[in-house]
Scaffold this active site. Structure first.
Site, PDB file in Angstrom:
ATOM      1  N   CYS B  88     -19.962  19.557 -18.662  1.00 30.82           N
ATOM      2  CA  CYS B  88     -20.658  20.752 -18.174  1.00 30.82           C
ATOM      3  C   CYS B  88     -19.772  21.486 -17.157  1.00 30.82           C
ATOM      4  CB  CYS B  88     -22.018  20.353 -17.609  1.00 30.82           C
ATOM      5  SG  CYS B  88     -23.191  21.718 -17.514  1.00 30.82           S
ATOM      6  N   HIS B 197     -24.892  16.678 -21.950  1.00 34.50           N
ATOM      7  CA  HIS B 197     -24.864  15.567 -20.995  1.00 34.50           C
ATOM      8  C   HIS B 197     -25.193  14.227 -21.634  1.00 34.50           C
ATOM      9  CE1 HIS B 197     -24.485  18.129 -17.434  1.00 34.50           C
ATOM     10  NE2 HIS B 197     -25.316  18.954 -18.035  1.00 34.50           N
ATOM     11  N   GLU B 199     -24.546  11.497 -20.439  1.00 33.55           N
ATOM     12  CA  GLU B 199     -24.910  10.579 -19.352  1.00 33.55           C
ATOM     13  C   GLU B 199     -26.400  10.608 -19.043  1.00 33.55           C
ATOM     14  OE1 GLU B 199     -23.429  13.469 -18.977  1.00 33.55           O
ATOM     15  OE2 GLU B 199     -23.928  14.452 -17.074  1.00 33.55           O
TER      16      GLU B 199
END
Lengths: 722, 221
Positions: B88, B197, B199
């Site tokens: 990002c 994302h 994560e």
């Protein structure tokens, strides 16, 4: 030189009697800065002068309450030595004048209320009310408010996980933007605002002070008219990047022992923060404004004391820790300035360029603050709902309802809010009746929601106030969490009108009854009055934000259905259509009484549902609220992407009535649930099953395509903003 | 085992999310490195630049962070063949620093986009993607206002010709990215930048583990 007199005081929002009190306290004509300090401290916004006597009626205590109203935010015990710190606050008036900045700074302000107490913010929510969607101005305000909330919340990195949105012409020209923040702190690391330690330095941290927002608190205490656009300069401008730095810098500083007291500079900026910190500590404070970091040149003492520039904090530090504190703050590229010290005089003394610009005794400033027991008339009980015709079929009514502005999907809105940052979001928007946020490093989670039904409140403020509290309790219960406490955001019209004051009093009574019945105390709150434009008041809107706890986040249930489950309604369905969305959207009527509140049933049904969820017997659960039973079932089917076969043979009253204290449970073993309900004397009705497929089938074999319902449900916002 | 360092610029806000994902797959804590440092911790194998709004993104996204002192060390690390992951804002910083080509513009619809997207995996012979099979589609949350990947057509042709497109949007291109590109590799396949994302999907409780293969692959390298 401006002449200080009653006329100037009036333009600052003080009436003749109040100005008389100022003269008595001062024993002389006040300076401009002194008059400014009195006027903002005694504004409705800061002094709660119309509401205070009634707010005292609200229950605020429970064994798990650590700090109730009176601090920057409420603090509750959530187990394992942790505390949840939360509050909801309005930014209504600025959001009409300048929607983006009004909403953005609303988010910023409530974040500061929470992290100033030592909490890392873990969730933001918002409760929004807008005018008639047919008006172009409504679209502009919705767009600006949504962008503002997202622009600020996304940047500071706090997930926006829930909210509510209503539309009604009563909010034309007076939208409501109520923002809520929830944070987490260790119970032994909670910071308060009471100043102490004579001689201790008073430290300014954060952004520089400019001329923005001067007299914002005064603006928030008056009605609106056509000239309100001219008040644009009283709206503050937000800087979420600086806020993010301020959060990290303050939390880092809070790991040390440097801080004696800390308070954000919110409404009335430096004035209210310094007066409140010194007042709470029973000490005096002396400020030298020459040291205030300034963004503009030539600012006067009056301007600096009244500026509402954002992203600023006021701290009292231990003197020997002051240089260490400076190093932490400056590491984050924030301004750090010692602007004064704590004194034993009990006075606030403000100096600028060697001249004493203000010197006021703090006790009378606080104690002589106006307190009004304003006259009120109770809202007349609404006439019973007369005969109701049912002009269209159940299927057509459902499709219309599920797509109407008050019931349609809010996806277009929450898709603009970062809901996953932080990595702890167990249930995102539109997955469960409350947002579920795990507490990092533990199995625990918080359940968080906001709710209010103003169309009930306007008909019967007492029932509506109780309903708002009960619905948040139900939202939390429907996830399996144990409801703990609430924050209230009281949005009403002009309290000088007895009928408006009657709405306020009624709502407080209803809320109190519900708080007591549900063991659900108020721990923080905010009052926003004078929400009127050209004499037309908003619907009374006591918005409630609520927090509950789950010991194991994995036990949380959402409302999305999977196939092969039996649907059981818990609670009694009488078919009350008064003030329902069916009545308004299908029949164009807004009359009758809102659904009756039975708080004993509310408690009993909810406790039963929660126990069923926590014993692992419930696959999905949804509370039945706006739109009634059939709308709730449709939301469950759409969320899970699964069909439903309904067996209950009933008419529109049963399908669309908004009777309270009800839930739909989807279970594998219906006989066991029905037996448990019977044993507990809880009304339980089996109404159908979830099935593979893409249809919602009514008892009379009429089938409605879920694709069609989904298009109706998801269509409104994208079409509006296409 | 890879030794990871997560960079922290003012305004970054997904460093904790990244920490969780790394901790879970790697079994140890990554170092956190402040942007004003001039060097990486000794023995750093993998530099991670997480998401957020570095310096508020008040200039072009990532432009200010690309000038921070630590970025010189990251350039040296990358030039020496060290591993770098930018997600990002981290991806934006890598393009602004010239470590990856292209740029991320405002989303085509001019609105922030926060929702799950599906990503199709390109090549799998990399340290980032070897736990996936080529063509696999996985879910990843996205949360950005400026994810519209762009580059001149020669650069895009080169990225595709050299098989350097790491991920493409597989369920609709919401932000307007050129050729549906969601993430790219550097030519040595040791630098990866992507907008969504992974994560944020490494725990069943948060809705799935679709992003975990990225971190498991890095942990096994």
């Amino acid at each position: 030189m401006t002449e200080i007199n009653a006329a100037l005081a009036k333009s600052f929002g003080l009436n003749a009697e109040e100005y008389g009190k100022v003269l008595d306290i001062m024993g002389r004509t006040p300076s401009l800065t002194e008059l400014g300090i009195f006027s903002v401290m005694w504004s409705e916004h800061c002094s709660y002068k119309s509401s205070r006597v009634w707010l005292k009626e609200l229950p605020t205590k429970a064994p798990w309450v650590i700090h109730g109203p009176g601090e920057n935010a409420g603090v509750i015990d959530i187990g394992e030595g942790m505390a949840a710190i939360f509050k909801m606050e309005s930014h209504n008036h600025p959001s009409f004048i300048e929607p983006y900045q009004g909403a953005a700074t609303g988010v910023g302000g409530i974040l500061r209320d929470v992290f100033t107490m030592g909490a890392r913010p873990i969730a933001n929510l918002n409760a929004l009310r807008f005018g008639d969607p047919a008006l172009p101005v409504t679209k502009r305000v919705v767009d600006g408010v949504v962008r503002g909330i997202g622009g600020y919340g996304n940047c500071v990195g706090v997930p926006t996980v829930g909210g509510e949105v209503n539309f009604h012409p009563a909010y034309n020209g007076n939208p409501l933007v109520n923002a809520m923040t929830v944070g987490i702190a260790a119970q032994d690391k909670i910071f308060l605002s009471a100043a102490a330690g004579i001689g201790n330095p008073v430290v300014y941290v954060g952004s520089k002070t400019g001329r923005d927002g001067i007299h914002g608190a005064t603006m928030a205490s008056t009605e609106f008219d056509a000239a309100s656009e001219d008040k644009r300069p009283t709206v503050q401008v937000g800087d979420p990047f600086t806020e993010k730095l301020l959060i990290e810098a303050c939390l880092e500083l809070m790991q040390t022992d440097a801080i004696v007291a800390i308070q954000d500079m919110g409404a009335a900026g430096l004035t209210s923060s310094s007066v409140e910190m010194a007042g709470k500590g029973g000490v005096g404070i002396e400020l030298d404004l020459d040291h205030v970091p300034q963004r503009e040149t030539g600012m006067s003492a009056y301007e600096m004391m009244l500026s509402e520039s954002q992203e600023r904090m006021l701290l009292v530090l231990k003197p020997e820790r002051s240089e260490m504190a400076r190093a932490i703050i400056e590491k984050w590229d924030l301004d750090y300035a010692i602007i004064g010290h704590i004194t034993d005089t009990g006075r606030i003394v403000v100096k600028h360029k060697g001249i004493v610009e203000a010197d006021i005794a703090l006790d009378p400033l606080a104690e002589a603050a106006p307190l009004y027991r304003r006259p009120y008339v109770e809202t007349a009980k609404p006439a019973p709902l007369g005969k109701v015709e049912h002009p269209i079929t159940l299927a057509d009514a459902l499709e219309k309802l599920i797509g109407c502005p008050d019931l349609c999907s809010r996806r277009w809105i929450f898709d603009q809010y970062d809901s996953t940052v932080g990595g702890q979001t167990v249930k995102r928007p539109a997955q469960a009746d409350a947002a579920i946020i795990r507490l990092e490093g533990t199995k625990r989670a918080l359940a968080i929601t906001v709710d209010c039904t103003p169309r009930y409140c306007v008909a019967d403020p007492e029932a509506g106030g109780a309903q708002a509290v009960a619905e948040t309790w139900r939202n939390i219960t429907a996830t399996g969490a144990r409801p703990l406490a609430i924050t209230d955001n009281m949005n009403f019209g002009n309290p000088e009108k007895p009928e408006i004051m009657g709405q306020f009093v009624g709502a407080i009574k209803g809320m109190s009854a519900a708080c007591i019945a549900l063991d659900f105390p108020v721990v923080s709150g905010n009052v926003s009055l004078y929400n009127e434009t050209e004499g037309r008041p908003i619907l009374p809107t006591p918005a409630i934000g609520a927090v509950g706890v789950l010991e194991d986040a994995a036990q949380a249930v959402g409302y999305g259905l999977t196939s092969g489950l039996t649907l059981v309604v818990i609670g009694e369905t009488r078919g009350e259509l008064g003030r329902s969305l069916y009545l308004r959207e299908i029949l164009g009527r807004e009359d009758g009484a809102p659904p009756a509140m039975d708080l004993a049933a509310e408690r009993k049904n909810g406790d039963f549902v929660r126990a069923q969820i926590l014993s692992g017997h419930v696959s999905a659960c949804h509370d039945i609220a706006d739109g009634g039973l059939l709308v709730a079932i449709t939301e469950m089917a759409l969320a899970g992407g699964t069909g439903v076969d309904l067996t209950l043979d009933a008419g529109p009253e049963i399908w669309f009535g908004e009777d309270q204290a009800r839930y739909i449970l989807a279970v594998q073993n219906a006989p066991a649930l029905l037996a448990a309900a019977a044993a507990a004397a809880i009304p339980a009705t089996q109404i159908g099953t979830s099935v593979n497929g893409n249809k919602l089938t009514l008892h009379n074999a009429v089938a409605i395509s879920l694709t069609q319902l989904r298009e109706a449900h998801e269509g409104f916002f994208p079409a509006w903003f296409a | 085992m890879m030794k990871a360092a997560i960079l922290l610029f003012p305004g970054i806000n997904r460093e904790r999310d990244m920490q969780l994902a790394v901790r879970q797959s790697f079994g140890h804590e990554p170092a956190i490195v402040w942007h004003k440092e001039t060097g990486l911790p000794a023995g750093t194998d993998l530099v991670i630049i997480p998401g957020g709004f570095s310096f508020g993104d008040y200039l072009r996204c990532g432009a200010m962070a690309a000038q921070s002192p630590i970025m010189q060390a990251v350039k040296t690390h990358a030039a020496r063949g060290g591993y770098v992951l930018g997600v990002c804002n981290g991806f934006q910083i890598l393009t602004e620093a010239g470590i990856l080509p292209g740029a991320l513009l405002r989303n085509a619809g001019l609105r922030f986009l926060s929702m799950d997207t599906m990503l199709r995996v390109g090549r799998t012979d990399t340290v980032f993607t070897n736990k996936w099979a080529e063509g696999d589609v996985f879910r990843a949350p996205m949360a950005h206002g400026d994810g519209n990947f762009t580059a001149d057509s020669a650069t895009l042709d080169r990225l595709e010709g050299e098989n350097l497109v790491a991920f493409r949007y597989a369920d609709g291109n919401r932000n307007g990215s050129a050729r549906d590109i969601a993430g790219i590799f550097a030519p040595n396949l040791r630098v990866l930048g992507l907008m969504p994302h992974p994560e944020n999907l490494v725990d069943p409780l948060m809705g799935g583990t679709d992003g975990k293969p990225l971190f498991d692959a890095l942990a096994a390298a």
